[in-house]
Write an enzyme that holds these catalytic residues in place. Structure first.
Site, mmCIF file in Angstrom:
data_model
loop_
_atom_site.group_PDB
_atom_site.id
_atom_site.type_symbol
_atom_site.label_atom_id
_atom_site.label_comp_id
_atom_site.label_asym_id
_atom_site.label_seq_id
_atom_site.Cartn_x
_atom_site.Cartn_y
_atom_site.Cartn_z
ATOM 1 N N THR A 7 0.748 -1.001 0.182
ATOM 2 C CA THR A 7 -0.002 -0.364 0.520
ATOM 3 C C THR A 7 1.018 1.375 0.156
ATOM 4 O OG1 THR A 7 -1.455 -1.081 1.648
ATOM 5 C CG2 THR A 7 -2.144 1.313 1.315
ATOM 6 N N ASP A 42 -8.709 -2.872 3.932
ATOM 7 C CA ASP A 42 -8.680 -1.527 4.880
ATOM 8 C C ASP A 42 -8.266 -0.003 4.207
ATOM 9 O OD1 ASP A 42 -5.834 -2.305 4.507
ATOM 10 O OD2 ASP A 42 -5.447 -0.606 6.226
ATOM 11 N N GLY A 54 -4.869 -5.816 5.510
ATOM 12 C CA GLY A 54 -5.619 -5.491 5.850
ATOM 13 C C GLY A 54 -7.032 -6.217 6.370
#
Length: 326
Positions: A193, A224, A247
């Site tokens: 991410t 998430d 996540g």
């Protein structure tokens, strides 16, 4: 009274297991990529721009860099497609925008910003999200735009192992000639991410997060990153936070909001709140990864519980600082 000295931006580009065979040249390339992104955000703040504009620009550049799992260079789903998620939040107004499961948006963070600015909703997904953001100027591309040979090889290894490669911090796989990589953080175990947080010269904060998700993830899986409070959160009264990691665990812990809650209700400092979330709250739900956070005074925290995290900080008027290892 506001002081320019507190204006600062911090970024992350994923966390995970450190590769053992990384060349000095490759390490240098990652540090340079992070520094380039930091300088772009730093320039926005130095010109008096908002924290929201600074994090937008930083994450846009991270999405355009194929070294990171967001935008171009995003990982493949189990079906060999790309599904992109992003979120952004303004700490002054608590306005937020997010998109999930989009396939053709070149820069998901710009699409999330469009949702924040033009939609009464916070989160749009799939074809409806693409149609909405296209109406408001988002650039759509063919899915092949996101393809890179390195991510394709990573997906093929995950298929062979019947694994969701970024789901947890697995033991290190050595890189080899069969399609491995010389990346500083092992691509088969990295939480991929990207994100940015910033405080501007007026003491306003903002956060942005973007991701391609997990290699070999189920089609339709959302982690998430686009969920406000879990992978992205900003509030001038507490902090701006962006996360990278497992996540599902960050969702269960509502990790980014939890940093602010510990500050607001337990009186913790930014650093203590961030450390508690990463090293106490997340392990309770088998959470691995890290976060970046900044408060309205320009304090910065970058904790992680993996071996490494791509990260960096740049204050206005100072040389950007980047790091990968502990």
């Amino acid at each position: 009274m506001s002081t320019p000295q507190r204006a600062v931006i911090a970024i992350h580009g994923g966390a995970g297991t450190i590769s053992r065979d990384t060349s000095p040249e490759e390490l240098k390339a990652y540090h340079e990529a992070l520094a380039d992104v930091l300088r772009a955000g730093q320039a926005v703040l130095a010109a008096g721009g908002s924290a929201l504009d600074a994090v937008t620009e930083a994450v846009r550049k991270l999405e355009d860099c194929p070294r990171f799992n967001a935008g171009r260079g995003a990982v493949f789903t189990h079906e060999g497609t790309h599904e992109l998620d992003a979120a952004i939040m303004d700490g002054t107004t608590l306005d937020a925008g997010a998109i999930a499961c989009v396939h053709r948006v070149r820069n998901p963070i710009l699409a999330a910003r469009s949702v924040l600015e033009h939609s009464p909703h916070v989160l749009l997904v799939g074809e409806g999200a693409e149609a909405f953001v296209a109406e408001h100027g988002a650039e759509l591309v063919e899915p092949a735009y996101f393809h890179t040979d390195a991510r394709y090889a990573q997906w093929q290894r995950a298929l062979a192992d019947a694994a969701v490669a970024l789901d947890h911090d697995m033991p290190l796989k050595r890189n080899d000639a069969s399609g491995g990589s010389n990346e500083p953080i092992d691509p088969d175990t990295k939480f991929g991410t990207v994100g940015a947080v910033a405080c501007d010269i007026h003491g306003h904060v903002a956060a942005a997060t973007s991701t391609g998700g997990m290699t070999n993830k189920a089609v339709g899986r959302v982690g998430d990153s686009p969920l406000i409070g879990a992978g992205c959160y900003a509030n001038d009264a507490t902090a701006a936070v962006s996360a990278t990691g497992t996540g599902e665990a960050f969702i269960r812990a509502v990790a980014c909001y939890e940093v602010g809650a510990l500050m607001a209700y337990a009186g913790l400092s930014l650093a203590d709140a961030a450390e508690r979330v990463i090293h106490e709250r997340l392990p309770r739900v088998q959470g691995r990864g890290g976060l970046i956070a900044v408060d309205a005074q320009g304090n910065v925290a970058l904790p992680f519980n993996t071996e490494g995290m791509y990260r960096g900080v740049a204050r206005v008027g100072e040389t950007p600082v980047t790091a990968i290892h502990e």
